[in-house]
Design an enzyme around this catalytic site. Structure first.
Site, short mmCIF file in Angstrom:
data_model
loop_
_atom_site.label_atom_id
_atom_site.label_comp_id
_atom_site.label_asym_id
_atom_site.label_seq_id
_atom_site.Cartn_x
_atom_site.Cartn_y
_atom_site.Cartn_z
CE LYS A 106 -16.72 17.20 10.17
NZ LYS A 106 -15.46 17.17 9.15
N GLY A 220 -6.47 19.40 21.09
CA GLY A 220 -7.02 19.02 21.15
C GLY A 220 -6.05 17.48 20.38
N GLY A 223 -4.59 19.94 18.01
CA GLY A 223 -4.06 21.26 17.80
C GLY A 223 -2.24 20.62 18.61
N1 GLU Z 1 -12.49 14.57 10.55
C1 GLU Z 1 -11.82 14.66 9.55
C2 GLU Z 1 -11.79 16.27 9.05
O1 GLU Z 1 -12.44 17.30 9.23
C3 GLU Z 1 -10.63 13.58 9.28
C4 GLU Z 1 -12.62 13.23 8.30
C5 GLU Z 1 -12.03 11.64 7.84
O2 GLU Z 1 -10.60 11.52 8.48
O3 GLU Z 1 -13.02 11.05 7.59
O4 GLU Z 1 -11.22 16.12 8.01
#
Ligand code: GLU
Length: 416
Positions: A106, A220, A223
């Protein structure tokens, strides 16, 4: 003792519970309860007024035993290294529970994008990419959108990456616009994946969704698509919805197209004609069948858990429920579709996007959605069956399925 709202402490406590049940040995536990790698950096950005502002950025690669690490980038004023750590852990369990060949990561920047001009946002996004470019790649780590980031920001980032490297490599970022190699169905995927898990849960629980009501927190990407699709696909009536500025209520249902047009015009859900205002707090406590937290972490806590009246919670956000709230929900018999199962649809279609980028051949939306359905349905039943078999909550069951898969990969590699 006061409740901890530190998401990383929460992620570790959740992991520890699964580690106890799986009887993991001490070294495996120690290895899996912390990230493998972290990048911390400063991003100087030239602001429109000629000044320079320095932003803090992070990228955490939690675990890559099952494949390159994968996860989004958040732009948020309350971002901390611990939120990014927690979210990277949840990505690890998410890719494992969905059974896609990726690890977890992340990223985040401490910033309030509402205070940035378009030009400042672009320079910040490009600056972020310059800091992580050499640590990511299709075989290492693949970023994507998350809270307050979107396909447009992914376009700036992929352009910065490809310009730095001197070649095209669309698979290094997912959630791109279609014109730059994005996948059909990606923007709706997180919500649609959650809708598929809700459909499966309703079958198990014998609930008629066409007679059910829902309240959704967040308008967003997640949602808003949840609002559209829960009506379109499942026939649920949405009686309340909110964003960061406040919420709206209508017992007869809130039409998606009308709200979309209102938000496109005003930038907020509040004041839509025919609705009454409701606070985010009261929205969560409404007497509805289904509650969909679709915004950010720590929304359902020891403070409000007792007041929650929904019988199914569809966790489209990451980390919306604290362990204390979880305990109360379990006692009350509320059925939870836990976050890293419920919202795995986004990363599943990100994985499909990488696959399509890899062979430069693209699928239509129907095929993407059909494959998403199959992945989500399989993941849901793996968790549901585990919960039945072990007599544990869905959240613990999701951890058992996911952690076991990561442990297998770590062991096979001979790391621990
Ligand atoms: N941000 C999204 C999640 O929390 C997608 C992550 C991604 O596609 O790599 O799952």
């Amino acid at each position: 003792m006061t409740e901890t709202l530190n998401p990383f402490k929460i992620a570790q406590a959740q992991f520890d519970e699964a580690a106890d049940i799986l009887q993991l040995d001490a070294a495996m536990r120690e290895f899996l309860r912390v990230p493998m790698r972290e990048l911390h950096f400063s991003i100087p950005v030239k602001m429109d007024d000629g000044s320079v502002q320095v932003f803090q950025g992070f990228r955490v690669q939690y675990n890559d035993a099952r494949g390159p690490s994968k996860g989004g980038i958040r732009f948020h004023q309350d971002e901390t290294i611990d939120t990014v750590r927690a979210l990277s852990a949840w990505m690890t369990w998410k890719t494992a529970v969905a059974d896609i060949p990726l690890g977890g990561a992340k990223g985040g920047i401490i910033c309030d994008p509402r205070n940035l001009s378009e030009g400042e946002l672009e320079r910040l996004s490009r600056g972020y990419m310059r800091n992580i470019a050499r640590q990511i790649g299709i075989t290492q780590d693949i970023p994507a959108p998350d809270v307050n980031t979107n396909p447009k920001i992914m376009a700036w980032m992929i352009d910065e990456y490809e310009t730095l490297m001197g070649w095209h490599e669309p698979g290094v970022i997912t959630g791109k616009p279609l014109a730059l190699g994005g996948s059909e169905g990606r923007t709706a995927a997180t919500a649609l994946g959650g809708i598929f898990t809700l459909r499966e849960a309703a079958k198990e629980l014998n609930v008629d969704l066409t007679k059910s009501t829902a309240a959704i927190q967040g308008f967003g990407n997640v949602g808003s698509f949840a609002h559209k699709l829960i009506i379109e696909v499942l026939g649920v009536k949405v009686v309340a919805i909110s964003d960061q500025y406040g919420g709206i209520y209508n017992a007869d249902g809130i039409d998606y197209d009308v709200l979309r047009a209102h938000v496109d015009k005003t930038g907020k859900v509040v004041n839509m004609e025919g609705t009454t205002p409701i606070s985010n707090k009261n929205l969560l406590e409404l007497d509805v069948d289904i509650l969909v937290p679709g915004a950010i972490e720590n929304q359902l806590t020891a403070v409000n858990a007792d007041n929650i009246k929904a019988s199914i919670i569809v966790e489209l956000a990451n980390g919306p429920t604290t362990p204390e709230a979880d305990e109360i929900f379990n006692e009350k018999g509320i059925y939870i579709i836990p976050d890293f199962l419920c919202n795995a649809g986004g990363v599943v279609v990100s994985y499909f996007e990488m696959v399509q980028n890899g062979y430069q051949y693209y699928w239509d939306e129907a095929l993407v959605n059909q494959r998403l359905d199959s992945k989500m349905t399989t993941a849901f039943h793996a968790v549901h069956n585990m919960a039945q078999e072990k007599g544990v909550s869905n959240r613990v069951a999701a951890y058992l399925v996911a952690v076991d898969r990561v442990v297998e990969a770590v062991s096979l590699r001979g790391w621990v």
